[in-house]
Design a protein around this motif. Structure first.
Motif, PDB file in Angstrom:
ATOM      1  N   UNK A 148       0.828  -1.205   0.000  1.00 49.16           N
ATOM      2  CA  UNK A 148       0.000   0.000   0.000  1.00 49.16           C
ATOM      3  C   UNK A 148       0.865   1.259   0.000  1.00 49.16           C
ATOM      4  N   UNK A 149       0.226   2.396   0.053  1.00 48.72           N
ATOM      5  CA  UNK A 149       0.898   3.696   0.074  1.00 48.72           C
ATOM      6  C   UNK A 149       1.589   3.880   1.423  1.00 48.72           C
ATOM      7  N   UNK A 150       2.819   4.442   1.412  1.00 47.04           N
ATOM      8  CA  UNK A 150       3.534   4.697   2.665  1.00 47.04           C
ATOM      9  C   UNK A 150       4.362   5.975   2.534  1.00 47.04           C
ATOM     10  N   UNK A 151       5.108   6.293   3.577  1.00 48.52           N
ATOM     11  CA  UNK A 151       5.834   7.574   3.619  1.00 48.52           C
ATOM     12  C   UNK A 151       6.873   7.704   2.518  1.00 48.52           C
ATOM     13  N   UNK A 152       7.477   6.579   2.124  1.00 48.34           N
ATOM     14  CA  UNK A 152       8.437   6.622   1.018  1.00 48.34           C
ATOM     15  C   UNK A 152       7.779   7.049  -0.281  1.00 48.34           C
ATOM     16  N   UNK A 153       6.540   6.629  -0.492  1.00 44.82           N
ATOM     17  CA  UNK A 153       5.797   7.044  -1.685  1.00 44.82           C
ATOM     18  C   UNK A 153       5.492   8.539  -1.644  1.00 44.82           C
ATOM     19  N   UNK A 154       5.143   9.033  -0.457  1.00 42.58           N
ATOM     20  CA  UNK A 154       4.877  10.459  -0.328  1.00 42.58           C
ATOM     21  C   UNK A 154       6.139  11.266  -0.653  1.00 42.58           C
ATOM     22  N   UNK A 155       7.276  10.813  -0.140  1.00 39.42           N
ATOM     23  CA  UNK A 155       8.564  11.451  -0.445  1.00 39.42           C
ATOM     24  C   UNK A 155       8.812  11.447  -1.951  1.00 39.42           C
ATOM     25  N   UNK A 156       8.524  10.325  -2.590  1.00 41.02           N
ATOM     26  CA  UNK A 156       8.754  10.191  -4.035  1.00 41.02           C
ATOM     27  C   UNK A 156       7.863  11.129  -4.835  1.00 41.02           C
ATOM     28  N   UNK A 157       6.647  11.404  -4.363  1.00 37.90           N
ATOM     29  CA  UNK A 157       5.767  12.345  -5.050  1.00 37.90           C
ATOM     30  C   UNK A 157       6.271  13.780  -4.881  1.00 37.90           C
ATOM     31  N   UNK A 158       6.815  14.080  -3.719  1.00 41.90           N
ATOM     32  CA  UNK A 158       7.284  15.441  -3.444  1.00 41.90           C
ATOM     33  C   UNK A 158       8.573  15.777  -4.191  1.00 41.90           C
ATOM     34  N   UNK A 180       6.538  -4.336   1.482  1.00 38.32           N
ATOM     35  CA  UNK A 180       6.522  -5.742   1.899  1.00 38.32           C
ATOM     36  C   UNK A 180       6.308  -5.851   3.401  1.00 38.32           C
ATOM     37  N   UNK A 181       7.033  -5.061   4.170  1.00 39.89           N
ATOM     38  CA  UNK A 181       6.907  -5.092   5.633  1.00 39.89           C
ATOM     39  C   UNK A 181       5.508  -4.676   6.072  1.00 39.89           C
ATOM     40  N   UNK A 182       4.964  -3.659   5.415  1.00 38.76           N
ATOM     41  CA  UNK A 182       3.620  -3.196   5.779  1.00 38.76           C
ATOM     42  C   UNK A 182       2.581  -4.266   5.465  1.00 38.76           C
ATOM     43  N   UNK A 183       2.704  -4.908   4.305  1.00 34.82           N
ATOM     44  CA  UNK A 183       1.757  -5.982   3.963  1.00 34.82           C
ATOM     45  C   UNK A 183       1.859  -7.120   4.971  1.00 34.82           C
ATOM     46  N   UNK A 184       3.079  -7.491   5.336  1.00 35.39           N
ATOM     47  CA  UNK A 184       3.259  -8.565   6.300  1.00 35.39           C
ATOM     48  C   UNK A 184       2.581  -8.228   7.623  1.00 35.39           C
ATOM     49  N   UNK A 185       2.716  -6.983   8.045  1.00 35.72           N
ATOM     50  CA  UNK A 185       2.095  -6.550   9.297  1.00 35.72           C
ATOM     51  C   UNK A 185       0.574  -6.601   9.191  1.00 35.72           C
ATOM     52  N   UNK A 186       0.028  -6.068   8.114  1.00 39.42           N
ATOM     53  CA  UNK A 186      -1.428  -6.002   7.969  1.00 39.42           C
ATOM     54  C   UNK A 186      -2.066  -7.377   7.816  1.00 39.42           C
ATOM     55  N   UNK A 187      -1.305  -8.318   7.250  1.00 41.17           N
ATOM     56  CA  UNK A 187      -1.860  -9.645   6.973  1.00 41.17           C
ATOM     57  C   UNK A 187      -1.451 -10.686   8.017  1.00 41.17           C
ATOM     58  N   UNK A 207      15.560   4.615   3.297  1.00 44.18           N
ATOM     59  CA  UNK A 207      15.224   3.659   4.341  1.00 44.18           C
ATOM     60  C   UNK A 207      15.430   2.216   3.939  1.00 44.18           C
ATOM     61  N   UNK A 208      14.431   1.378   4.255  1.00 49.02           N
ATOM     62  CA  UNK A 208      14.545  -0.068   4.085  1.00 49.02           C
ATOM     63  C   UNK A 208      14.673  -0.463   2.625  1.00 49.02           C
ATOM     64  N   UNK A 209      15.273  -1.638   2.413  1.00 47.17           N
ATOM     65  CA  UNK A 209      15.352  -2.198   1.068  1.00 47.17           C
ATOM     66  C   UNK A 209      13.987  -2.730   0.649  1.00 47.17           C
ATOM     67  N   UNK A 210      13.846  -2.983  -0.654  1.00 47.66           N
ATOM     68  CA  UNK A 210      12.568  -3.364  -1.248  1.00 47.66           C
ATOM     69  C   UNK A 210      11.940  -4.578  -0.561  1.00 47.66           C
ATOM     70  N   UNK A 211      12.750  -5.590  -0.245  1.00 43.94           N
ATOM     71  CA  UNK A 211      12.221  -6.837   0.306  1.00 43.94           C
ATOM     72  C   UNK A 211      12.316  -6.914   1.828  1.00 43.94           C
ATOM     73  N   UNK A 212      12.802  -5.858   2.489  1.00 43.58           N
ATOM     74  CA  UNK A 212      12.929  -5.912   3.948  1.00 43.58           C
ATOM     75  C   UNK A 212      11.571  -6.180   4.585  1.00 43.58           C
TER      76      UNK A 212
END
Length: 442
Positions: A12-22, A219-226, A203-208
């Protein structure tokens, strides 16, 4: 008016995505940011964790000005097809000047990056022979390509122990670097004037898989949510509905630190109310599709891969999407490639459909999913300057497409309807038909 384009999934959307938009606004002076986003299925061969409309809403709330859907045939293609679809869409909109993309080593030697881009785009005969040789030896395509490129460029990069050789391996092995190269390759193949703006991954690597710091991985966020109780996904909608205030305060601190505050609440709400989907929620439907299409499994996936044969042979061992994908995985095929194949079977996206998609450079139309009111001038500029059909209302715009484009649109719409049905099974949530769903306006 200067517009930057981003190709994303927000899964899902996270802070890294917000940084990338800015960043494109700061680095490239962009007035607007257009996002081309995968719909309800994503490139790793899986359903998105949230609906495309949830993810569009998140993007618009956090800086994106307009979101266009990447057709499902591009979203479920290899990195090459995914990148070509995104670049072609941005290019054909007629208003984009620069494409912003994340990468693991944006400070890499630009000369090396250009050489690798040219090699992958032009594919000289010697390189093609090397690639074919390593593929025949049983290496996965990504590894075979890395080895072929290193051998072909050996005179430029020196032996395997040099800094240039190490940089080359990193360019061709890290997920965001691979996509950056594919974007550059697509721009070169299209002879496009689009410029590439590479943003260093934060921050974290793609698969962290761990939640840590301000910028953790999707990946980490999905793991947490699921995880744990959040991942009991079989027909839960009869259970008590949990209001958002009941779980907002209970959010894991690390999780809350790596997503914008309002999105942390939205994601917790979705998880507790069984609106977060994963591959295994589709297992029964996938098994039905594999059984129903057993006689034509060879119509899906890459040629001469042996996947169809293994699938038919091992079908009696099917337990879930993820376990079956792991069972089908072979030395020369990644888990992701196998999972994409299963997703294509599920959605009845054949090789012929993917070839049809490629004939349109994986960009047969541009369906706008949402925009900010401040971006109305951008939308109007697109509608007057684009050399692609802009779809804002399916009921009114669909008759402007030819038969091939309509086929690809139908596949995209059907994939969304299948997604919605599983969402209803898991959560009881009903969503509007794609023909009744209006664009999101923020």
């Amino acid at each position: 008016m200067k517009a930057a384009g981003i190709i994303a999934e927000y899964n899902p959307f996270h802070s890294g995505h917000q940084f990338h938009i800015e960043e494109p606004r700061r680095r490239a002076g962009a007035d607007y940011v257009i996002v081309v986003m995968s719909g309800d299925f994503v490139q790793r061969g899986a359903p998105a964790i949230l609906t495309k409309y949830d993810r569009v809403d998140m993007a618009l709330r956090h800086g994106a000005d307009l979101v266009v859907e990447l057709p499902v045939t591009a979203a479920l293609s290899s990195a090459e097809g995914f990148a070509m679809g995104g670049i072609s869409l941005l290019d054909r909109l007629g208003v984009v000047d620069v494409v912003s993309c994340g990468c693991e080593n944006a400070d890499a030697d630009p000369g090396l990056f250009e050489k690798v881009t040219a090699l992958l785009a032009d594919e000289p005969e010697e390189y093609r022979h090397l690639l074919a040789s390593y593929t025949r030896e049983g290496f996965t395509f990504p590894k075979a390509r890395e080895m072929a490129a290193e051998q072909y460029l050996r005179n430029d990069i020196g032996d395997a122990k040099t800094k240039s050789a190490s940089s080359l391996r990193q360019l061709l092995s890290e997920p965001n670097n691979i996509l950056a190269l594919e974007y550059a390759k697509a721009i070169r193949k299209r002879n496009s004037s689009l410029a590439l703006c590479m943003i260093p991954r934060q921050g974290s690597a793609y698969h962290d898989a761990d939640l840590s710091g301000e910028y953790c991985s999707a990946t980490a966020i999905r793991n947490y949510l699921l995880s744990d109780s959040r991942h009991n996904h079989t027909s839960h909608f009869h259970k008590s509905f949990v209001p958002p205030q009941a779980h907002a305060a209970a959010a894991n601190d690390s999780f809350a630190n790596c997503v914008p505050t309002d999105i942390a609440d939205t994601l917790q709400y979705a998880a507790v109310n069984h609106r977060c989907l994963c591959e295994n929620d589709f297992s029964d439907l996938l098994f039905y599709a594999l059984t129903e299409r057993k006689e034509r499994l060879s119509c899906f996936g890459p040629d001469n891969s042996g996947l169809a044969f293994r699938t038919e042979n091992l079908l009696e061992n099917f337990e879930s999407w993820t376990s079956f994908a792991a069972l089908l995985k072979a030395k020369n095929q990644t888990y992701t490639a196998v999972s994409r194949y299963l997703a294509q079977v599920l959605l009845d996206i054949t090789k012929e459909d993917l070839q049809l998609s490629a004939s349109y450079s994986h960009a047969p139309f541009a369906r706008v999913l949402g925009f900010r009111r401040e971006a109305v001038p951008l939308l109007k500029a697109m509608q007057s300057q684009a050399d692609i059909q802009i779809l804002t209302q399916l009921a009114k715009n669909g008759d402007k497409l030819n038969a091939g484009q309509n086929r690809l649109l139908d596949l995209t719409l059907r994939s969304s309807e299948i997604y919605k049905r599983i969402l209803f099974t898991c959560s009881g949530s009903r969503l509007k038909s794609e023909y009744r769903q209006p664009m999101l306006v923020f």
